[in-house]
Design an enzyme around this catalytic site. Structure first.
Site, PDB file in Angstrom:
ATOM      1  CG  HIS A  12      41.835  27.097  80.048  1.00 36.06           C
ATOM      2  ND1 HIS A  12      43.021  26.767  79.385  1.00 36.06           N
ATOM      3  CD2 HIS A  12      41.924  26.979  81.228  1.00 36.06           C
ATOM      4  CE1 HIS A  12      44.051  26.609  80.444  1.00 36.06           C
ATOM      5  NE2 HIS A  12      43.384  26.718  81.485  1.00 36.06           N
ATOM      6  CG  HIS A  54      49.072  30.114  83.540  1.00 32.89           C
ATOM      7  ND1 HIS A  54      50.231  29.182  83.338  1.00 32.89           N
ATOM      8  CD2 HIS A  54      48.016  29.097  84.192  1.00 32.89           C
ATOM      9  CE1 HIS A  54      49.735  28.129  83.972  1.00 32.89           C
ATOM     10  NE2 HIS A  54      48.419  28.051  84.416  1.00 32.89           N
TER      11      HIS A  54
END
Length: 250
Positions: A12, A54
């Protein structure tokens, strides 16, 4: 529909439990640990470069302030993208091209999440698809987004793309909804799979299940039991160990 007997392990934002997220060192760490692939996030800069980050804003991850979209790539390059892992020193923002260059000679798959939920980023879809085509990566990319209009647009522009619909809340008949709108996979937050009926329905419809962010060994074991296709985790080495244990016992 896949007949995978055990999950693949995707890191991730790279191996973000061990290195600063969405940086080259994080992706290299994931590869060193043996991950089957990794997930990353993309946005557009002020000068329309595809960068891997992100958050839409800079405060959490960097020593900058404001929104990613208000900076050029060169301006973002001046910032330190590492607040939490001092042992790695200063880390610079990377482009999607640079990440593809890192993995192009490997078997690593890349889950590219398009961050179009807050800002639309006109042209982002087209740029990402063109880059994957140019770099011969399109067969190793899974596209996903929380903005399901983005998922539909990818399907329209690239009919053979692999597309996952991201979601973090409960809604009715999600599996059928994803199937009806051209998805290949559901990408739920892990807690949404704790009722196994969702995994059962997804498999009945021929959908893959790629779930995030699974960091506890007990939940990794449950993913194996549910028939999840990809475990997305900050700790790929831990998940790989759980998967190996599952394989040896079945």
């Amino acid at each position: 529909m896949t007949n995978r007997k055990h999950p693949l392990v995707f890191a991730h934002r790279g191996a973000s439990g061990y290195a600063p997220e969405n940086t080259i060192v994080s992706f290299k760490k994931a590869m060193e640990l043996g991950a089957d692939g990794f997930e990353l996030d993309v946005q557009l800069t002020k000068d329309n470069e595809i960068v891997v980050i992100h958050d839409e804003w800079l405060e959490r991850l960097t020593d900058g302030r404001g929104f990613v979209r208000d900076y050029t790539l060169e301006q973002l390059r001046q910032l330190n993208f590492n607040k939490n892992f001092p042992e790695y020193g200063v880390q610079r923002v990377r482009t999607l091209r640079e990440v593809f260059e890192l993995v192009k000679d490997s078997d690593i798959e890349v889950n590219v999440e398009l961050k179009t939920g807050i800002f639309e980023y006109p042209g982002l879809v087209e740029k990402v698809l063109a880059l994957a085509e140019e770099m011969d990566m399109k067969d190793r990319v899974i596209y996903s987004s929380f903005n399901h209009y983005t998922c539909v647009k990818i399907r329209e522009l690239l009919p053979d793309a692999r597309i996952g619909f991201l979601y973090g809340d409960v809604f009715i008949e999600v599996e059928q909804y994803v199937k009806d709108h051209g998805g290949d996979a559901i990408h739920p937050a892990f807690y949404l799979l704790q009722d196994p009926i969702h995994a059962i329905k997804a498999k009945q419809l021929g959908l893959e299940i790629n779930t995030w962010t699974v960091n506890e060994p007990a939940y990794m074991e449950l993913c194996c039991q549910l028939g999840v296709d990809r475990i997305i985790t900050n700790y790929p080495d831990v998940a790989l160990g759980i998967v190996e244990k599952f394989k040896s016992s079945n």
